[in-house]
Design an enzyme around this catalytic site. Structure first.
Site, short mmCIF file in Angstrom:
data_model
loop_
_atom_site.label_atom_id
_atom_site.label_comp_id
_atom_site.label_asym_id
_atom_site.label_seq_id
_atom_site.Cartn_x
_atom_site.Cartn_y
_atom_site.Cartn_z
N LYS A 22 0.26 -16.31 6.38
CA LYS A 22 0.03 -15.10 7.52
C LYS A 22 -0.68 -14.10 7.01
CE LYS A 22 3.40 -12.05 7.34
NZ LYS A 22 3.16 -10.68 7.52
N ASN A 23 -0.57 -13.57 5.80
CA ASN A 23 -1.38 -12.41 5.25
C ASN A 23 -2.65 -12.68 5.12
OD1 ASN A 23 1.16 -11.13 5.72
ND2 ASN A 23 1.71 -10.99 3.70
N CYS A 117 7.12 -3.69 9.18
CA CYS A 117 8.62 -3.78 8.68
C CYS A 117 8.89 -2.57 7.64
CB CYS A 117 8.76 -4.76 7.48
SG CYS A 117 8.62 -6.37 8.37
N ARG A 122 5.10 3.97 4.06
CA ARG A 122 3.96 3.24 3.85
C ARG A 122 2.79 3.75 4.22
NH1 ARG A 122 5.59 -2.80 5.82
NH2 ARG A 122 3.88 -3.29 4.55
N PRO A 123 2.16 4.58 3.25
CA PRO A 123 0.81 5.42 3.76
C PRO A 123 -0.33 4.56 3.70
CG PRO A 123 1.65 5.79 1.58
CD PRO A 123 2.70 4.80 2.04
N ILE A 124 -1.26 4.92 4.40
CA ILE A 124 -2.64 4.36 4.41
C ILE A 124 -3.86 5.15 3.69
CG2 ILE A 124 -2.13 2.79 6.24
CD1 ILE A 124 -4.25 4.48 8.00
N ASP A 125 -3.22 6.15 2.61
CA ASP A 125 -4.40 6.89 2.25
C ASP A 125 -5.43 6.42 1.29
OD1 ASP A 125 -2.07 6.33 0.36
OD2 ASP A 125 -2.84 7.85 -1.07
N ASP A 309 7.63 -9.73 -1.59
CA ASP A 309 8.03 -10.61 -0.51
C ASP A 309 8.88 -11.69 -0.59
OD1 ASP A 309 4.98 -10.25 1.25
OD2 ASP A 309 6.46 -8.77 0.90
N ILE A 331 7.42 -2.04 -5.54
CA ILE A 331 6.34 -2.04 -4.59
C ILE A 331 6.97 -1.25 -3.51
CG2 ILE A 331 4.83 -3.24 -3.13
CD1 ILE A 331 4.40 -4.09 -6.15
N ARG A 401 7.98 -13.70 13.17
CA ARG A 401 6.79 -13.06 12.92
C ARG A 401 6.22 -13.88 11.53
NH1 ARG A 401 7.28 -7.59 11.06
NH2 ARG A 401 5.01 -7.96 10.60
C1 EPZ Z 1 0.94 -6.23 2.20
O1 EPZ Z 1 1.39 -4.99 2.86
C2 EPZ Z 1 1.80 -7.33 3.13
N1 EPZ Z 1 1.49 -7.06 4.50
C3 EPZ Z 1 3.28 -7.16 2.80
O2 EPZ Z 1 3.73 -8.28 3.25
C4 EPZ Z 1 3.40 -7.38 1.37
O3 EPZ Z 1 4.87 -6.96 0.93
C5 EPZ Z 1 2.42 -6.13 0.50
O4 EPZ Z 1 1.06 -6.34 0.88
C6 EPZ Z 1 2.65 -6.21 -0.86
O5 EPZ Z 1 2.37 -7.57 -1.27
C7 EPZ Z 1 0.29 -7.69 5.16
O6 EPZ Z 1 -0.46 -8.34 4.18
C8 EPZ Z 1 0.12 -7.75 6.49
P1 EPZ Z 1 0.15 -2.60 -0.29
P2 EPZ Z 1 0.64 -3.52 2.57
O7 EPZ Z 1 -0.73 -1.94 0.35
O8 EPZ Z 1 -0.75 -3.80 2.28
C9 EPZ Z 1 1.51 1.74 -1.26
C10 EPZ Z 1 5.21 -9.57 4.60
O9 EPZ Z 1 6.45 -9.69 4.71
N2 EPZ Z 1 0.42 2.10 -0.66
O10 EPZ Z 1 0.11 -3.66 -1.13
O11 EPZ Z 1 1.20 -2.73 3.39
C11 EPZ Z 1 2.61 1.15 -0.63
O12 EPZ Z 1 3.37 2.38 0.19
C12 EPZ Z 1 4.78 -8.06 4.66
O13 EPZ Z 1 4.65 -10.51 4.98
C13 EPZ Z 1 -0.12 3.68 -0.76
O14 EPZ Z 1 0.49 4.32 -1.39
O15 EPZ Z 1 0.99 -3.48 1.10
C14 EPZ Z 1 3.49 0.22 -1.16
O16 EPZ Z 1 4.35 1.06 -2.14
C15 EPZ Z 1 5.72 -7.32 4.04
N3 EPZ Z 1 -1.11 3.87 -0.08
C16 EPZ Z 1 2.40 -0.01 -2.31
O17 EPZ Z 1 1.23 0.84 -2.15
C17 EPZ Z 1 -1.92 3.00 0.68
O18 EPZ Z 1 -2.89 3.43 1.34
C18 EPZ Z 1 1.99 -1.69 -1.92
O19 EPZ Z 1 1.33 -1.58 -0.63
C19 EPZ Z 1 -1.56 1.76 0.67
C20 EPZ Z 1 -0.36 1.23 0.10
#
Ligand code: EPZ
Length: 423
Positions: A22-23, A117, A122-125, A309, A331, A401
């Protein structure tokens, strides 16, 4: 709203063909905006996130042609850079990949902040940090729209991620492949789907090295071309089935997988007392129902550590293990909502911040449950199969999903599961 009726107590036997990841798919689809030829993408999972992402591309003018249920041709030559509204992205976290892809193609993007979810903040900074390092200006409007623009075009630079982020790593790659000069992402995430996106982009003619390590180099190229690409198998789907087999017994094989991607999960199943047999592209878990599972310690980490996950389905498998299993969720800040639901089955779970203590009980009893997110919903199905009597699981489309015909695959293994409400 789906309603699953689960009757526990069955042992499982058989094999499950694992779908495309999926991802990986959710990062590869937006990448097609970066070329104006046709891309053929194969080994697609039949899940709603994939359909939703393709609907978004189609709404922007991309031509989508399904070749069969697992393969599609996409052409974005005539796509327009239209704003992506919230109602289209609210359930699809991966919609944020459109920002990097549209910036790379058009130099501008307007995408609503992602949904997905709810595991806490879950920021995107880090995504924004990467886009700004490449020369884009980014702002988030009052309506929660991310507006990014690079009037002078994107120019490669170095970006150090303060947090190991899968999404930010993939998004910066998408923006950097057509930028002028070289981009270096340091402290990059290393997940298999990041390597898959890099391989797809390189198949299109990009110049990316280091994907799968914590330093990824992207040398900007003039243009990308269409290609044919097959997506890697989904290690979380595979891990869910293996955790299920460990929980219920007897013997389940997942086929069409890359065993190395599953190592952190199968290592835990072995510690619990399951027998794990690895072949070239399959993994079998064997466990006698008469032997009680052992407690373990689980700490979620970025790949190659134990994936967050897989935490919910593994917790379901631990509910009857001997002793107290300790989960540390490193995480996300709030990824234990499934644990609250497990209590309804008679599980002994206590939460202290990021740590969950699961004290194994002798028996679980079926009860009504409500899915709170994608992996949590799948975990509740696993737990229901370990409970005596009937469990009714209400699911607002979460499981579909991320899992391709999950109930049908479980039934084929001998599980007593049926989806009572029409999809
Ligand atoms: C991806 O989410 C996956 N989603 C998630 O899978 C998965 O749990 C996650 O990676 C971790 O492996 C998709 O790929 C669509 P991260 P993502 O950015 O990209 C923090 C599923 O079930 N963070 O690796 O959102 C964040 O808050 C889903 O398939 C920031 O602080 O995860 C988290 O604590 C659920 N700033 C950590 O980093 C940012 O700009 C990891 O998040 C981005 C993230």
């Amino acid at each position: 709203m789906e309603q699953y009726i689960i009757n526990g107590g069955c042992e499982l036997h058989g094999s499950v063909p694992i779908s495309g990841a999926k991802n990986a798919a959710l990062g590869i689809f937006p990448a097609v905006f970066l070329c104006q030829d046709t891309c053929r993408i194969e080994n697609l999972p039949q899940i709603s996130d994939v359909h939703n992402m393709l609907d978004i591309l189609s709404s922007m003018g991309a031509h989508i042609r399904y070749l069969n249920k697992n393969a599609v041709e996409i052409n974005t030559a005539h796509a327009q850079n239209l704003p992506t509204p919230y109602e289209m992205v609210r359930r699809l976290r991966a919609s944020y990949y459109l920002i990097g892809a549209l910036l790379g193609r058009f130099g501008k993007a307007e995408v609503a902040l992602p949904g997905g979810c709810d595991f806490g903040f879950r920021p995107i900074d880090q995504h924004i940090k990467g886009f700004e390092a490449l020369g884009a200006t980014v702002q988030i409007t009052e309506g929660g729209i991310v507006q990014a623009e690079a009037k002078e075009g994107l120019v490669g630079d170095s970006v150090y991620l303060d947090v190991v982020s899968v999404g930010a790593t993939m998004n910066i790659m998408l923006a950097a492949v057509l930028a002028k000069g070289q981009t270096v992402i340091e402290n990059a995430a290393r997940e298999p789907h990041i390597v898959d996106l890099a391989n797809f982009l390189n198949t299109m003619g990009a110049d990316i090295t280091g994907a799968g390590t914590d330093v990824i180099k992207i040398r900007g190229v003039e243009r990308l071309r269409g290609c044919t690409y097959s997506i890697i198998p989904d290690q979380i789907e595979a891990g869910t089935y293996l955790a299920l087999a460990t929980a219920t017994g007897e013997e389940v094989t997942v086929t069409g997988v890359i065993p190395k991607h599953l190592e952190s999960i199968t290592a835990k199943l072995s510690e619990m007392g399951a027998e794990v047999i690895e072949e070239d592209d399959s993994v079998t878990v064997r466990r006698s129902k008469n032997e009680r599972l052992h407690r373990i310690n689980v700490k979620t980490q970025p790949y190659p550590g134990f994936p967050t996950d897989a935490q919910p389905p593994l917790m379901a498998a631990c509910l009857r293990a001997k002793g107290t299993t300790v989960f540390t969720e490193n995480i996300f800040t709030n990824r234990y909502r499934h644990a609250e639901e497990f209590r309804r089955l008679g599980a002994a779970v206590s939460i202290e911040g990021r740590v969950a203590y699961v004290t194994g009980v002798e028996r679980l009893t079926g009860a009504p449950l409500t899915a709170s997110d994608l992996r949590g919903g799948a975990a509740m199905l696993v737990a229901g199969l370990c409970a005596e009597g009937a469990t009714e699981l209400l699911d607002d489309g979460y499981i579909d999903r991320g899992y391709d015909r999950f109930d049908a695959c479980l039934s084929a293994l001998g599980a007593d599961v049926r989806c009572a409400a029409p999809r």
